[in-house]
Design a protein around this motif. Structure first.
Motif, PDB file in Angstrom:
ATOM      1  N   GLY A  11       0.797  -1.211   0.000  1.00  0.00           N
ATOM      2  CA  GLY A  11       0.000   0.000   0.000  1.00  0.00           C
ATOM      3  C   GLY A  11       0.835   1.269   0.000  1.00  0.00           C
ATOM      4  O   GLY A  11       2.000   1.285  -0.379  1.00  0.00           O
ATOM      5  N   ALA A  12       0.188   2.364   0.450  1.00  0.00           N
ATOM      6  CA  ALA A  12       0.791   3.690   0.431  1.00  0.00           C
ATOM      7  C   ALA A  12       1.114   4.153   1.847  1.00  0.00           C
ATOM      8  O   ALA A  12       0.643   3.586   2.832  1.00  0.00           O
ATOM      9  CB  ALA A  12      -0.154   4.681  -0.240  1.00  0.00           C
ATOM     10  N   GLY A  13       1.927   5.200   1.922  1.00  0.00           N
ATOM     11  CA  GLY A  13       2.258   5.807   3.204  1.00  0.00           C
ATOM     12  C   GLY A  13       3.697   5.571   3.597  1.00  0.00           C
ATOM     13  O   GLY A  13       4.382   4.699   3.058  1.00  0.00           O
ATOM     14  N   HIS A  14       4.152   6.371   4.553  1.00  0.00           N
ATOM     15  CA  HIS A  14       5.546   6.305   4.986  1.00  0.00           C
ATOM     16  C   HIS A  14       5.727   5.377   6.190  1.00  0.00           C
ATOM     17  O   HIS A  14       6.709   4.656   6.268  1.00  0.00           O
ATOM     18  CB  HIS A  14       6.030   7.716   5.326  1.00  0.00           C
ATOM     19  CG  HIS A  14       7.490   7.826   5.601  1.00  0.00           C
ATOM     20  ND1 HIS A  14       8.457   7.343   4.748  1.00  0.00           N
ATOM     21  CD2 HIS A  14       8.165   8.376   6.648  1.00  0.00           C
ATOM     22  CE1 HIS A  14       9.664   7.596   5.251  1.00  0.00           C
ATOM     23  NE2 HIS A  14       9.515   8.213   6.409  1.00  0.00           N
ATOM     24  N   GLY A  53       2.591  -0.213  12.065  1.00  0.00           N
ATOM     25  CA  GLY A  53       1.199  -0.312  12.490  1.00  0.00           C
ATOM     26  C   GLY A  53       0.199  -0.267  11.360  1.00  0.00           C
ATOM     27  O   GLY A  53      -1.000  -0.084  11.602  1.00  0.00           O
ATOM     28  N   ARG A  54       0.652  -0.475  10.148  1.00  0.00           N
ATOM     29  CA  ARG A  54      -0.235  -0.341   8.989  1.00  0.00           C
ATOM     30  C   ARG A  54      -1.329  -1.395   8.967  1.00  0.00           C
ATOM     31  O   ARG A  54      -2.473  -1.118   8.599  1.00  0.00           O
ATOM     32  CB  ARG A  54       0.624  -0.455   7.719  1.00  0.00           C
ATOM     33  CG  ARG A  54      -0.104  -0.248   6.434  1.00  0.00           C
ATOM     34  CD  ARG A  54      -0.654   1.145   6.314  1.00  0.00           C
ATOM     35  NE  ARG A  54       0.388   2.144   6.425  1.00  0.00           N
ATOM     36  CZ  ARG A  54       0.165   3.447   6.481  1.00  0.00           C
ATOM     37  NH1 ARG A  54      -1.073   3.889   6.464  1.00  0.00           N
ATOM     38  NH2 ARG A  54       1.156   4.302   6.584  1.00  0.00           N
ATOM     39  N   SER A  55      -1.017  -2.626   9.374  1.00  0.00           N
ATOM     40  CA  SER A  55      -2.001  -3.711   9.310  1.00  0.00           C
ATOM     41  C   SER A  55      -1.588  -4.811  10.279  1.00  0.00           C
ATOM     42  O   SER A  55      -0.477  -4.803  10.830  1.00  0.00           O
ATOM     43  CB  SER A  55      -2.088  -4.275   7.890  1.00  0.00           C
ATOM     44  OG  SER A  55      -0.892  -4.953   7.542  1.00  0.00           O
ATOM     45  N   ARG A  84       2.368  -5.495  11.460  1.00  0.00           N
ATOM     46  CA  ARG A  84       2.643  -5.526  12.900  1.00  0.00           C
ATOM     47  C   ARG A  84       3.015  -6.939  13.344  1.00  0.00           C
ATOM     48  O   ARG A  84       3.960  -7.143  14.114  1.00  0.00           O
ATOM     49  CB  ARG A  84       1.435  -5.031  13.681  1.00  0.00           C
ATOM     50  CG  ARG A  84       1.682  -4.919  15.180  1.00  0.00           C
ATOM     51  CD  ARG A  84       0.417  -4.543  15.928  1.00  0.00           C
ATOM     52  NE  ARG A  84      -0.067  -3.230  15.542  1.00  0.00           N
ATOM     53  CZ  ARG A  84      -1.131  -3.012  14.767  1.00  0.00           C
ATOM     54  NH1 ARG A  84      -1.816  -4.057  14.276  1.00  0.00           N
ATOM     55  NH2 ARG A  84      -1.508  -1.789  14.471  1.00  0.00           N
ATOM     56  N   GLY A  85       2.272  -7.907  12.859  1.00  0.00           N
ATOM     57  CA  GLY A  85       2.533  -9.287  13.249  1.00  0.00           C
ATOM     58  C   GLY A  85       3.894  -9.771  12.802  1.00  0.00           C
ATOM     59  O   GLY A  85       4.576 -10.506  13.532  1.00  0.00           O
ATOM     60  N   CYS A 116       2.664  -7.856   2.384  1.00  0.00           N
ATOM     61  CA  CYS A 116       1.455  -7.518   3.128  1.00  0.00           C
ATOM     62  C   CYS A 116       0.528  -6.699   2.247  1.00  0.00           C
ATOM     63  O   CYS A 116       0.970  -5.733   1.583  1.00  0.00           O
ATOM     64  CB  CYS A 116       1.820  -6.720   4.388  1.00  0.00           C
ATOM     65  SG  CYS A 116       2.636  -7.698   5.680  1.00  0.00           S
ATOM     66  N   ALA A 117      -0.736  -7.072   2.211  1.00  0.00           N
ATOM     67  CA  ALA A 117      -1.723  -6.422   1.358  1.00  0.00           C
ATOM     68  C   ALA A 117      -1.959  -4.995   1.842  1.00  0.00           C
ATOM     69  O   ALA A 117      -1.786  -4.670   3.016  1.00  0.00           O
ATOM     70  CB  ALA A 117      -3.033  -7.208   1.373  1.00  0.00           C
ATOM     71  N   PRO A 118      -2.398  -4.097   0.943  1.00  0.00           N
ATOM     72  CA  PRO A 118      -2.639  -2.710   1.327  1.00  0.00           C
ATOM     73  C   PRO A 118      -3.844  -2.586   2.250  1.00  0.00           C
ATOM     74  O   PRO A 118      -4.828  -3.309   2.121  1.00  0.00           O
ATOM     75  CB  PRO A 118      -2.876  -1.996  -0.008  1.00  0.00           C
ATOM     76  CG  PRO A 118      -3.292  -3.081  -0.956  1.00  0.00           C
ATOM     77  CD  PRO A 118      -2.593  -4.325  -0.503  1.00  0.00           C
ATOM     78  N   ALA A 119      -3.752  -1.638   3.169  1.00  0.00           N
ATOM     79  CA  ALA A 119      -4.876  -1.253   4.031  1.00  0.00           C
ATOM     80  C   ALA A 119      -5.357   0.115   3.563  1.00  0.00           C
ATOM     81  O   ALA A 119      -4.724   0.763   2.723  1.00  0.00           O
ATOM     82  CB  ALA A 119      -4.438  -1.219   5.487  1.00  0.00           C
ATOM     83  N   GLY A 120      -6.448   0.599   4.121  1.00  0.00           N
ATOM     84  CA  GLY A 120      -6.980   1.884   3.712  1.00  0.00           C
ATOM     85  C   GLY A 120      -6.147   3.039   4.253  1.00  0.00           C
ATOM     86  O   GLY A 120      -5.379   2.887   5.185  1.00  0.00           O
ATOM     87  N   PRO A 121      -6.301   4.240   3.655  1.00  0.00           N
ATOM     88  CA  PRO A 121      -5.587   5.414   4.162  1.00  0.00           C
ATOM     89  C   PRO A 121      -6.101   5.809   5.534  1.00  0.00           C
ATOM     90  O   PRO A 121      -7.233   5.486   5.903  1.00  0.00           O
ATOM     91  CB  PRO A 121      -5.898   6.501   3.124  1.00  0.00           C
ATOM     92  CG  PRO A 121      -7.192   6.055   2.506  1.00  0.00           C
ATOM     93  CD  PRO A 121      -7.157   4.557   2.507  1.00  0.00           C
ATOM     94  N   HIS A 122      -5.268   6.515   6.287  1.00  0.00           N
ATOM     95  CA  HIS A 122      -5.652   6.977   7.619  1.00  0.00           C
ATOM     96  C   HIS A 122      -6.547   8.197   7.526  1.00  0.00           C
ATOM     97  O   HIS A 122      -6.472   8.958   6.602  1.00  0.00           O
ATOM     98  CB  HIS A 122      -4.404   7.318   8.436  1.00  0.00           C
ATOM     99  CG  HIS A 122      -3.621   6.103   8.836  1.00  0.00           C
ATOM    100  ND1 HIS A 122      -2.499   6.170   9.597  1.00  0.00           N
ATOM    101  CD2 HIS A 122      -3.801   4.793   8.561  1.00  0.00           C
ATOM    102  CE1 HIS A 122      -2.001   4.949   9.796  1.00  0.00           C
ATOM    103  NE2 HIS A 122      -2.776   4.108   9.167  1.00  0.00           N
TER     104      HIS A 122
END
Length: 506
Positions: A468-471, A475-477, A481-482, A500-506
């Motif tokens: 996914g996106a982000g810096h 803690g993204r998913s 984290r696991g 790891c699959a992308p999660a949604g934006p914060h």
């Protein structure tokens, strides 16, 4: 919305980045003295003033590790002890990046929300402010001089020379206000400090979690002291082998990629404030209006925003990514009624002349003291600088390069060519398996940086992409984290080819 103008300098210090050997490098690589020879062998822990549930202290260390009996400084340290002592694994040293971010604050104020309960139960989380940062003898510069910073986009040799002269004057001002430590603020010196901290904590081996610029501390610690590592997790990795052009162009490409990720999100998300519109056209038109001096700072209407101001603030929102907030901001600026042109879109040239009689009021400004001693990136003249800028623009026509990295590199113009810790390929020979995580669409540190570090250290590192996106990454998913928790606690690394699959934006 916060004032964009006020945010830029603080953001630069909070969030970043192969050359021949120099005498400074040779002496630094001699490393810290042997066990027991530091000025202070233990840390006098006391409850932290900001949070009595954590402990704070200092460790006295040499300013110059090549001269261990010379001047010293106090390294600020913070600790949260393992909440389940019976299951304690050891210490987890942490650094959140920057350069310029406080490791003490990260350990004392942020660790409880950042790390999982399992990590908090099993590790003493220990943060330190790197030399020149926070409470560790901070680099200080004259406030008045910092306010006179010229444009980082010179248009000709005369303006390039003005920028170089300003940087030289500022460097000498900061050296005068800071003292000898200014010349030893590089990351390799920090690495030696970290090993002295390990010794003071009474640990044979450490665990380490580093983010962004904190990964450079980890990478170089693994080079110097790999046999003293139990585990090391690095997120949003720095590639310290890049030359000037590759560094600037890849940084620009990362920012441009995040812009396109935002556009795609807005096209498919009805809650986006720009949904249904040509977001790219809106953005390009907004920057063109800023070039003409037509966009006002919403919090300070008497001031206009440059395209660089706007792009830098939007770039920081890619970190989350905070796309809803970003869309609302762009929509609001685009909706501004045409303003009477107050000044040219080119940066102001009406500042008072530079004075070597520096103002006595100072403020912390560690970024370039670190960055310019870690990277040999010095454009020699306007022609070379303009070509680098054109290469940035080709890689990022909508973001106009990487606002953060462009400003970082511009701040080193005029500095001496010699650097304490020049770029080189990473050479790790004795470390255990190191876990690297990196976002596929990181706006600041291009994914190729992590891939290249992994190639350089394939026998030692394991790279887990977050798609996914982000810096931020940890803690993204549950997946990210696991993976880190499993590795730090049990030394189990993900299988090759995992992601790891992308999660949604914060």
């Amino acid at each position: 919305m916060r004032s964009l103008i006020r945010a830029l300098t603080a953001a630069l210090a909070a969030g970043l980045l192969a050359g021949a050997s120099t005498p400074g490098v040779a002496s630094a690589q001699a490393g810290p003295p042997s066990s027991g020879s530091t000025t202070q062998e233990a840390i006098d822990w006391k409850p932290c003033a900001q949070d009595a549930t954590a402990e704070c202290g200092t460790l006295r260390l040499p300013v110059d590790w090549a001269r261990p009996s010379g001047e010293t400084f106090d390294l600020a340290v913070g600790r949260r002890k393992a909440t389940d002592p019976d299951r304690r694994v050891g210490v987890l040293l942490v650094n959140p990046g920057g350069p310029g971010a406080s490791g003490v604050r990260f350990a004392v104020a942020d660790a409880k929300s950042h790390f999982s309960p399992d990590i908090q139960e099993r590790f003493d989380i220990v943060g330190f402010d790197p030399r020149g940062v926070g409470a560790s003898h901070p680099v200080k510069c004259s406030t008045a001089l910092l306010r006179q910073r010229p444009s980082v986009y010179p248009r000709n040799q005369t303006e390039f020379d003005r920028l170089a002269e300003y940087n030289r004057v500022l460097r000498e001002d900061c050296r005068r206000h800071t003292g000898p430590l200014f010349d030893h603020a590089d990351t390799l010196s920090v690495v030696h400090d970290m090993d002295a901290l390990r010794e003071a904590l009474g640990e044979e081996k450490i665990n380490y979690f580093g983010h962004s610029y904190g990964t450079l501390i980890g990478e170089q610690y693994a080079e110097e002291y790999g046999d003293r590592i139990r585990s090391m997790a690095l997120t949003a990795n720095i590639d310290h082998s890049l030359g000037a052009r590759a560094f600037l162009v890849s940084s620009a490409a990362a920012a441009e990629d995040s812009f396109h990720q935002f556009v795609k999100w807005c096209e498919r998300t009805s809650s986006c404030a720009l949904h249904g519109r040509d977001v790219t056209a809106v953005w390009d038109r907004l920057l063109a209006r800023a070039d003409r001096g037509e966009i006002r700072d919403p919090e300070r209407p008497e001031r206009t925003l440059t395209a660089h101001n706007i792009a830098f603030d939007v770039f920081l929102k890619f970190y989350g990514p905070r796309w809803d907030e970003l869309a609302a901001q762009v929509a609001a600026l685009d909706a501004q009624a045409p303003a009477e042109r107050q000044r040219s879109g080119q940066p102001r040239q009406d500042r008072p002349p530079l004075s070597r009689e520096a103002d006595q009021q100072t403020e912390a400004e560690p970024f370039h003291a670190v960055f310019c001693q870690d990277w040999r990136i010095r454009a020699k003249d306007y022609r070379e600088y303009a070509e680098l800028t054109r290469a940035e623009l080709r890689a990022a026509p909508h973001m106009r390069g990487s606002p953060r990295v462009h400003q970082a590199v511009a701040g080193c113009i005029g500095w001496p060519d010699e650097v304490n810790n020049p770029q080189h390929r990473l050479r790790i020979t004795e470390a255990p398996k190191i876990l690297m995580l990196h976002s596929r669409h990181d706006p600041a540190n291009h994914f190729t940086w992590a891939a290249n570090v992994h190639r350089q250290t394939r026998g030692t590192t394991v790279l887990l992409p977050y798609e996914g996106a982000g810096h931020s990454v940890y803690g993204r998913s549950d997946c990210t984290r696991g993976a880190v928790d499993e590795y730090l606690t049990k030394l189990r690394v993900p299988s090759a080819g995992s992601s790891c699959a992308p999660a949604g934006p914060h």
